[in-house]
Design a protein around this motif. Sequence first.
Motif, mmCIF file in Angstrom:
data_model
loop_
_atom_site.group_PDB
_atom_site.id
_atom_site.type_symbol
_atom_site.label_atom_id
_atom_site.label_comp_id
_atom_site.label_asym_id
_atom_site.label_seq_id
_atom_site.Cartn_x
_atom_site.Cartn_y
_atom_site.Cartn_z
ATOM 1 N N ALA A 147 29.136 42.127 34.445
ATOM 2 C CA ALA A 147 28.111 43.170 34.413
ATOM 3 C C ALA A 147 28.423 44.252 35.441
ATOM 4 O O ALA A 147 28.253 45.452 35.182
ATOM 5 C CB ALA A 147 26.733 42.558 34.688
ATOM 6 N N ALA A 148 28.889 43.831 36.614
ATOM 7 C CA ALA A 148 29.219 44.795 37.664
ATOM 8 C C ALA A 148 30.409 45.664 37.254
ATOM 9 O O ALA A 148 30.426 46.872 37.502
ATOM 10 C CB ALA A 148 29.518 44.064 38.975
ATOM 11 N N ASP A 208 29.262 36.113 34.911
ATOM 12 C CA ASP A 208 28.315 37.023 34.268
ATOM 13 C C ASP A 208 28.019 38.228 35.149
ATOM 14 O O ASP A 208 28.013 39.375 34.699
ATOM 15 C CB ASP A 208 26.995 36.302 33.973
ATOM 16 N N LEU A 209 27.756 37.937 36.423
ATOM 17 C CA LEU A 209 27.467 39.028 37.354
ATOM 18 C C LEU A 209 28.674 39.938 37.512
ATOM 19 O O LEU A 209 28.554 41.164 37.503
ATOM 20 C CB LEU A 209 27.053 38.444 38.713
ATOM 21 N N ASP A 239 30.716 33.841 39.850
ATOM 22 C CA ASP A 239 29.673 34.121 38.864
ATOM 23 C C ASP A 239 30.210 35.153 37.880
ATOM 24 O O ASP A 239 30.134 36.356 38.101
ATOM 25 C CB ASP A 239 28.421 34.642 39.569
ATOM 26 N N VAL A 242 20.945 37.897 36.742
ATOM 27 C CA VAL A 242 22.041 38.870 36.803
ATOM 28 C C VAL A 242 21.549 40.311 36.963
ATOM 29 O O VAL A 242 22.059 41.048 37.814
ATOM 30 C CB VAL A 242 22.981 38.718 35.577
ATOM 31 N N ARG A 300 20.495 40.740 40.656
ATOM 32 C CA ARG A 300 21.600 40.720 41.624
ATOM 33 C C ARG A 300 22.507 41.939 41.437
ATOM 34 O O ARG A 300 23.032 42.492 42.402
ATOM 35 C CB ARG A 300 22.397 39.424 41.484
ATOM 36 N N LEU A 301 22.667 42.361 40.186
ATOM 37 C CA LEU A 301 23.454 43.564 39.919
ATOM 38 C C LEU A 301 22.787 44.778 40.555
ATOM 39 O O LEU A 301 23.456 45.622 41.171
ATOM 40 C CB LEU A 301 23.583 43.752 38.405
#
Lengths: 413, 413
Positions: free
Chosen positions: A332-333, A328-329, A326, B207, B210-211
């Motif tokens: 972002a992380a 996108d995740l 994933d 997202v 989950r983030l």
Amino acid sequence: MSYTPLDEGSVASFLATIPTIAKRLGGSPDQWTVREVGDGNLNVVFLVTGQEGGVAAKQALPYVRLVGESWPLPLSRAYYERLALADQARWAPDRVPALLHHDDVMALTVMELLRSHRTLRGALAEGERYPLLAGHLAEFLADTLFFTSDIAMPVVEKKARIAAYLGNTAMCRISEDLIFDEPFFDAPMNHHTPGLEDVVAAFCVDVPLRLAAQGMKARFLAAPEALLHGDLHTGSVMVTEADTKIIDPEFAFYGPIGFDVGMLLANLWMACLAQPGQRPGRSMDGLLLDQAATLWNGFATRFAGHWRALERDADHGSLHALGRGDADLREAAIAERLAAIWQDALGFAGCEVIRRILGLAHVADFETIVDEAMRAVCERRALHLGWALLVERDAFPDAAAVAQAILRESAGA
Amino acid sequence: MSYTPLDEGSVASFLATIPTIAKRLGGSPDQWTVREVGDGNLNVVFLVTGQEGGVAAKQALPYVRLVGESWPLPLSRAYYERLALADQARWAPDRVPALLHHDDVMALTVMELLRSHRTLRGALAEGERYPLLAGHLAEFLADTLFFTSDIAMPVVEKKARIAAYLGNTAMCRISEDLIFDEPFFDAPMNHHTPGLEDVVAAFCVDVPLRLAAQGMKARFLAAPEALLHGDLHTGSVMVTEADTKIIDPEFAFYGPIGFDVGMLLANLWMACLAQPGQRPGRSMDGLLLDQAATLWNGFATRFAGHWRALERDADHGSLHALGRGDADLREAAIAERLAAIWQDALGFAGCEVIRRILGLAHVADFETIVDEAMRAVCERRALHLGWALLVERDAFPDAAAVAQAILRESAGA
């Protein structure tokens, strides 16, 4: 054999009893040259050269060298140093000296001799600049900090590594006291350049500043994110034109990633802030300021790259497990984590700057400024920056913003 | 003797071999009554009563009871449970059952029999309310979490305690997987009430959600602030009108203070959110909502009180050392820390709510709602609250704000 302190007269005959070391040096011990060069605060270091080669032999003393026998310090730090050297060599083999021999009883670590290297702090003070330096430091930080973190390391293995370093309490306590506590009250061993009394008095009653420093101490105490070097100032970096090595990880423990990053940045920024005193009349060296920014950006890019390259199928309970597949995740992380590291780095950098001017252990960058009034001017600017890094952290979205602040401080002289 | 699983037929004769236990029970083993009551997910629990008294004997199984022998789980959790029982008894002796005997090989812990107590979860579902409950829970949280933290405990002692629990990795891994990871993707053991498919699908691609959940996992993995119970839901709380006891600390480890606080709050909030399903047509019980707020406020007040009462002369490297004698700094530090714990608690509560509805281990509060459509309605509201606790945390400055949100959700039916 029990612990015996070595000296220039006894170290050669001791090393001669270690076959691999004797072979490396070559010839007979009476032909070896020995030089004691321990300029740090804690240990003795012998550079030994023979006909074939050389070694550096570092021995811990049972007390703090800077203060004397009145401040005992356990020899176990030599054990943690070689543990950290081995861990760092796993992730950044080109950036640490090769470990040749260790002796836990003698608290002795024998490493490859860095023959052509000098300490970065001394070199910077003399105006030397190293184009590869920022990249090498970014590499060391990203490689050792990423791969020992929850993101990359399986949880069970990481907890075992945390446990392996948890006993290094005496070294951590030095940092806890000297970096986060003592600079902010009238601790007996504090000292400072005359003329800074007003700053000292103001800091002691500055609740937001002291609260921020204690907040960083809380992170230092209870955020085992990755294996830290733990004392990553410019005196722990050895350089040549072509190479960079990181030495002296005896403060190693699992802590917040931003601590190593922030301490290193702070020491580069102090080198800049000391320049007007070291070379009066000459303008600020933009290259060094740029290198601090390059270091942070290089670290961030490499850290993110390691994260993206993790195997997607890995399922060992690490933090990244959920992000696999994933993008996108994951992105972002990465952005969130790097922002958090930057915030931490700023706060730790602020503590480091302040403690190097008001606390016990100062740095040569400022101490070598002979003109006391000029030294106080430079230190006052640095203290103001340190204060801002702790209390007005949001004003520094990136390393360029810190560089701007340093230029502003220096222009305001 | 090696590990042997006990059953209702063998437990009495085994306990008869332990003099202190045999004496406590009185008479001969054939007169003792044995009842297996393990309603948890992991262990067997025997309530044994004799002529003189009673005991509760808890034995770990080498696998997860909820799933079966296909999911092995180390017996060492019994060791960590009695370690935690002893640590908790040091700080909150009135809030934990007395430890009478333990046997690491048999993975057996024998405790006082809580004869008149019942589990809080079951009692709440039946509409029972306990006026002393919130105060007792606040007391347990504040006393165990404050006194095992960096604020109160000398650093070296605290690091030794962190180390003592670091091996409880198998239990931590259950939480890591089931609370933070699996509810947010299509993990094989997930299950949910029909009708929630749209929420499941939305959460898997959300997202920010989950983030935020991974952010809480990062805190869970690397924030050893204090000794946590680690599984502090309403099934781990035993109550009478006059007393409250906390049981089952086999998930104990050093972690973020907000985890225990948030899990407990989440389970109280879920009890409220399940009410419309459990007792259709009756209005929301304000008392229970108030108790959640009373619990948080009571915890915060007691935690702050402990901090203020610390000896001013203490100088053992704890976080509070610098605040001694400086009330302004201390009060600022208390406010800042409690705000951080609240933020953590909200995030952990959000994860707990979501995992109890979409993950493997559900709670009776919702599961006992026979009308599936009604259950889905209640669970949907709870999921929305859980989402908001993670993603819109700033909307909840205090427990009253969460209570308002629950009332709003329930009114919107």
